[in-house]
Design a protein around this motif. Structure first.
Motif, PDB file in Angstrom:
ATOM      1  N   UNK A 108      94.333  44.232  53.270  1.00  0.00           N
ATOM      2  CA  UNK A 108      95.682  43.683  53.415  1.00  0.00           C
ATOM      3  C   UNK A 108      96.251  43.922  54.800  1.00  0.00           C
ATOM      4  N   UNK A 109      95.569  44.774  55.595  1.00  0.00           N
ATOM      5  CA  UNK A 109      96.057  45.187  56.917  1.00  0.00           C
ATOM      6  C   UNK A 109      97.460  45.780  56.811  1.00  0.00           C
ATOM      7  N   UNK A 110      97.639  46.574  55.768  1.00  0.00           N
ATOM      8  CA  UNK A 110      98.907  47.262  55.531  1.00  0.00           C
ATOM      9  C   UNK A 110      98.633  48.744  55.281  1.00  0.00           C
ATOM     10  N   UNK A 135     101.569  49.594  50.868  1.00  0.00           N
ATOM     11  CA  UNK A 135     102.933  49.317  51.333  1.00  0.00           C
ATOM     12  C   UNK A 135     102.940  47.889  51.863  1.00  0.00           C
ATOM     13  N   UNK A 136     103.250  46.927  50.996  1.00  0.00           N
ATOM     14  CA  UNK A 136     103.110  45.517  51.367  1.00  0.00           C
ATOM     15  C   UNK A 136     104.413  44.898  51.870  1.00  0.00           C
ATOM     16  N   UNK A 137     105.519  45.673  51.898  1.00  0.00           N
ATOM     17  CA  UNK A 137     106.779  45.211  52.469  1.00  0.00           C
ATOM     18  C   UNK A 137     107.370  46.358  53.276  1.00  0.00           C
ATOM     19  N   UNK A 143     107.985  53.246  47.177  1.00  0.00           N
ATOM     20  CA  UNK A 143     106.527  53.318  47.267  1.00  0.00           C
ATOM     21  C   UNK A 143     106.026  54.731  46.991  1.00  0.00           C
ATOM     22  N   UNK A 144     106.694  55.729  47.554  1.00  0.00           N
ATOM     23  CA  UNK A 144     106.290  57.113  47.319  1.00  0.00           C
ATOM     24  C   UNK A 144     106.486  57.487  45.851  1.00  0.00           C
ATOM     25  N   UNK A 145     107.600  57.055  45.254  1.00  0.00           N
ATOM     26  CA  UNK A 145     107.842  57.365  43.837  1.00  0.00           C
ATOM     27  C   UNK A 145     106.782  56.692  42.957  1.00  0.00           C
ATOM     28  N   UNK A 146     106.411  55.482  43.331  1.00  0.00           N
ATOM     29  CA  UNK A 146     105.390  54.776  42.551  1.00  0.00           C
ATOM     30  C   UNK A 146     104.069  55.536  42.577  1.00  0.00           C
TER      31      UNK A 146
END
Length: 386
Positions: A108-110, A135-137, A143-146
């Motif tokens: 994804x280059x993310x 992290x796509x956005x 993101x950390x909580x997920x």
């Protein structure tokens, strides 16, 4: 370019990531002036992993034992490298140990966040436990909580550990790094979190924007009496250490985080890794002779076992050298095919246009993709072909 542990923890302190009181030791006699109360742990400062198993980490209770242990560690080569500096650090009683990392997902280059409740020296044996969140956005605490939820953390640990991940991500982005890793993140019986070990890999192509990283690397070079000739030159190379498993898919990558992310996806997709190997970084603007030889040797190592039916080669390479890099691989495989039966190869090279490389790969058992999930699915399907 790998930083040593004490240098990585310098960056951690700047980001308010909790680390233990520590002191750099340049020679054994420095321990007579140690300002940290005993007991302490002495750590060999080398770039290779496996320091604990090799004897490069020792707990000591007093000055006499510390000086003797330091003399031993200074003269102990770990994968061919003797330390020029040690780290003396306060002892910490951890109730649990976690694994955390931030690196780059080539498909994804993310950026991707990695985490596991199984940290410490045996993290390689529990790769199936490593969770990932891409992290796509624009980054947010979500993101950390997920990641915390995917890791299975509960209660106050969700907040305290996710706060560490957020700081790791900030460090990763602000310094243009290839990898930020904490292994292990110690959890005390009272729930306190502490980065007990850390690894940072700097992107050599971005060093011109980060004078503080250049100074850290120059300091590292001064211990070896070697000058830092150019920013883009690759100076540090990990020893090639093939980790053998029991499956039928070989894995070859150029970066620790990239290797672990690839292994994780293979296992999650019900694939069976036969081995894995990290070649080390090659993200500069030319293919050095050193990396070329490591690449050739890496291909030989991952294909040496007859149980390997397919090799996934996942690389992150600067755009300006991607086509030339693929040409190097194709040339070597064609030479190797004259005397050996090659397994199937599935290459993942982010940003490459597969159709533009068909001529280079003609007559070779090679599939080329720019997305890792496609590469993994193809590799697993190829193992099922009789």
């Amino acid at each position: 370019m790998d930083l040593l542990e004490y240098q990585a923890k310098t960056l951690f302190r700047q980001m308010s990531i909790p680390v233990l009181p520590s002191q750099r030791i340049d020679q054994a006699q420095d321990l007579k002036g140690l300002t940290i109360p005993y007991p302490v742990v002495l750590k060999s400062q080398v770039r290779a992993g496996g320091r604990g198993k090799a004897g490069g980490i020792r707990f000591v209770e007093n000055t006499i034992d510390a000086v003797a242990a330091a003399q031993m560690i200074f003269n102990l080569p770990i994968r061919g490298e003797c330390p020029q500096v040690l780290l003396a650090e306060a002892k910490y009683d951890a109730d649990r140990e976690l694994y955390l990392a931030v690196t780059l997902d080539p498909g994804s280059r993310r950026p991707v966040l990695l985490g596991s409740q199984q940290g410490g020296v045996n993290v390689e044996a529990t790769l199936s436990k490593i969770q990932q969140v891409i992290v796509d956005q624009d980054f947010s605490p979500f993101y950390a909580r997920r990641l915390m939820l995917k890791m299975g953390l509960q209660g106050d640990l969700i907040l305290s550990v996710s706060a560490i991940v957020e700081k790791m991500y900030r460090l990763f982005v602000e310094k243009d790094l290839d990898l930020v890793e904490i292994n292990p993140l110690g959890i005390s019986p009272t729930g306190e979190v502490m980065a007990l070990d850390g690894k940072v890999i700097a992107n050599s192509g971005a060093l011109g924007r980060h004078e503080d990283l250049i100074m850290l690397l120059k300091a590292q070079q001064s211990y070896n009496s070697v000058s830092l000739p150019t920013i883009s030159e690759e100076l540090f190379h990990p020893q090639l250490n093939l980790v053998e498993l029991e499956g039928n898919i070989g894995i070859l990558c150029n970066g620790a985080g990239l290797t672990m992310a690839t292994l994780d996806l293979v296992i999650q997709s019900s694939g069976k890794p036969a081995n894995f190997l990290n070649l080390g970084g090659a993200d500069h603007y030319e293919i050095t002779e050193d990396f070329r030889q490591r690449l050739y040797r890496g291909i030989d190592l991952v294909t040496q076992s007859k149980q390997v039916k397919v090799v996934i080669a996942n690389f992150w390479i600067q755009p300006t050298i991607r086509v030339g890099f693929l040409g190097e691989i194709a040339g070597y495989l064609k030479r190797k095919a004259r005397t050996h039966t090659l397994p199937q190869f599935v290459f993942c090279l982010a940003g490459i246009q597969p159709e533009s490389c068909q001529e280079q790969l003609a007559d070779l058992p090679v599939n080329l993709f720019e997305r890792l999930d496609w590469a993994v699915d193809t590799a697993i399907n190829l193992t099922k072909v009789k």
